[in-house]
Design an enzyme around this catalytic site. Structure first.
Site, PDB file in Angstrom:
ATOM      1  N   ARG A 134      82.349 -22.338  82.659  1.00  9.40           N
ATOM      2  CA  ARG A 134      81.407 -22.117  84.353  1.00  9.40           C
ATOM      3  C   ARG A 134      80.274 -22.901  84.677  1.00  9.40           C
ATOM      4  NH1 ARG A 134      80.262 -16.097  86.300  1.00  9.40           N
ATOM      5  NH2 ARG A 134      79.200 -17.631  88.272  1.00  9.40           N
ATOM      6  N   ARG A 146      71.506 -20.820  92.815  1.00 14.16           N
ATOM      7  CA  ARG A 146      72.125 -19.177  93.600  1.00 14.16           C
ATOM      8  C   ARG A 146      70.900 -18.296  93.071  1.00 14.16           C
ATOM      9  NH1 ARG A 146      75.654 -19.573  87.903  1.00 14.16           N
ATOM     10  NH2 ARG A 146      76.388 -17.116  89.000  1.00 14.16           N
TER      11      ARG A 146
HETATM   12  P1  AMP Z   1      79.846 -14.492  90.576  1.00 17.41           P
HETATM   13  O1  AMP Z   1      80.756 -14.606  89.753  1.00 17.41           O
HETATM   14  O2  AMP Z   1      79.820 -12.791  91.045  1.00 17.41           O
HETATM   15  O3  AMP Z   1      78.438 -14.498  89.225  1.00 17.41           O
HETATM   16  O4  AMP Z   1      80.040 -15.125  91.947  1.00 17.41           O
HETATM   17  C1  AMP Z   1      80.210 -17.490  91.742  1.00 17.41           C
HETATM   18  C2  AMP Z   1      80.153 -17.575  92.422  1.00 17.41           C
HETATM   19  O5  AMP Z   1      80.957 -17.483  93.982  1.00 17.41           O
HETATM   20  C3  AMP Z   1      78.846 -17.804  93.686  1.00 17.41           C
HETATM   21  O6  AMP Z   1      77.682 -17.981  93.508  1.00 17.41           O
HETATM   22  C4  AMP Z   1      79.493 -18.062  95.486  1.00 17.41           C
HETATM   23  O7  AMP Z   1      79.976 -18.629  95.358  1.00 17.41           O
HETATM   24  C5  AMP Z   1      80.869 -16.911  95.477  1.00 17.41           C
HETATM   25  N1  AMP Z   1      80.919 -15.793  95.552  1.00 17.41           N
HETATM   26  C6  AMP Z   1      81.415 -14.868  94.688  1.00 17.41           C
HETATM   27  N2  AMP Z   1      81.327 -13.529  95.493  1.00 17.41           N
HETATM   28  C7  AMP Z   1      80.692 -14.076  96.744  1.00 17.41           C
HETATM   29  C8  AMP Z   1      81.177 -12.821  97.917  1.00 17.41           C
HETATM   30  N3  AMP Z   1      80.315 -12.506  97.906  1.00 17.41           N
HETATM   31  N4  AMP Z   1      80.154 -14.470  99.417  1.00 17.41           N
HETATM   32  C9  AMP Z   1      80.267 -15.377  99.547  1.00 17.41           C
HETATM   33  N5  AMP Z   1      80.429 -15.843  97.866  1.00 17.41           N
HETATM   34  C10 AMP Z   1      80.591 -15.336  96.739  1.00 17.41           C
END
Ligand code: AMP
Length: 190
Positions: A134, A146
C-alpha cells in the site's frame, strides 16, 4: 443483532482484529478501505475517484463513502450483524449510519476503540507497507496526513458515541491474542 464499530487511528489493528472477531461473533465485516482498494484494483469509477484521495492520505468525500457503505450493508440483508471497520470516520458519516440503521429497525450496539500510542502506530504502518504494497503505508508524509485527518475529523466520534453511552476503549498494545481477548470481553457485553 450486533452492530459494532471498530474504531481507532490508522495502524491500530482494526483489520487484523476484525478478521478474528467476525468469525467468533458471526458478523459481516465491512472495511471501507478494503472496498475502496477492491474498486481501485478493478478500475471502477468509484475506484478511480477514491484513488485520487487515498493516494494523498485524504479522506474520500462523505457522500461517496456513505453511498458505498449503504450498498455493502444492503448486499447482506440476512446478516446476524455488522462489524464496521474504518467507518464512520466523520460526524456526517456517523449521523448517516444511525439514520440508515434506524430505517432498518437497527442501531449501533457499541463503538469499540483500540488505543495505541502514535510512535507505535507509525512503526506498525511502515511494517505493514513492506508486505501490503500500500503506497499510503510507505511514505511518511502520507502517513502523517492520515493522522491529521484522523485528529481533525475522526477522533471527535469518541464524543459522539460517548454521548449515547456506547463508547468502549480497549488497550491496543500487546500481542494479537492479548488484544483479541480484551476485545472479546467488551464484545460479549454488547
Ligand atoms: P483504511 O484501510 O481504513 O486505512 O483506509 C485507507 C484510506 O481509504 C483512507 O486513508 C481514506 O482515504 C479511505 N477511506 C477508508 N474509509 C473511509 C471513510 N469511512 N471515509 C473516508 N475515506 C475513507
Amino acid at each position: 443483532m450486533k452492530n459494532i464499530v471498530l474504531f481507532g487511528p490508522p495502524g491500530a489493528g482494526k483489520g487484523t482484529q476484525a478478521e478474528l472477531l467476525k468469525n467468533k461473533y458471526n458478523l459481516i465485516h465491512i472495511s471501507t478501505g478494503d472496498v475502496f482498494r477492491y474498486n481501485i484494483k478493478n478500475k471502477t469509477d468509484l475506484g478511480i475517484l477514491a484513488k485520487s484521495y487515498m493516494d494523498k492520505g485524504d479522506l474520500v468525500p462523505d457522500e461517496v463513502t456513505i453511498k458505498m457503505l449503504q450498498a455493502e450493508v444492503n448486499k447482506n440483508e440476512n446478516a446476524n450483524g455488522f462489524l464496521f471497520d474504518g467507518f464512520p470516520r466523520t460526524e456526517s458519516q456517523a449521523i448517516a449510519l444511525d439514520s440508515f440503521l434506524t430505517t432498518k429497525n437497527q442501531s449501533i450496539n457499541g463503538m469499540v476503540s483500540l488505543d495505541v500510542p502514535e510512535d507505535l502506530l507509525v512503526e506498525r504502518i511502515l511494517n505493514r507497507g513492506i508486505t501490503s504494497g500500500r503506497s499510503d503505508d510507505q511514505q511518511i508524509e502520507k502517513i502523517r496526513n492520515r493522522f491529521n485527518e484522523y485528529h481533525e475529523k475522526t477522533a471527535i466520534l469518541q464524543n459522539y458515541y460517548e454521548k449515547q453511552n456506547k463508547f468502549y476503549g480497549v488497550d491496543g498494545v500487546g500481542t494479537i491474542e492479548e488484544i483479541n481477548t480484551r476485545l472479546q470481553k467488551v464484545f460479549d457485553k454488547l
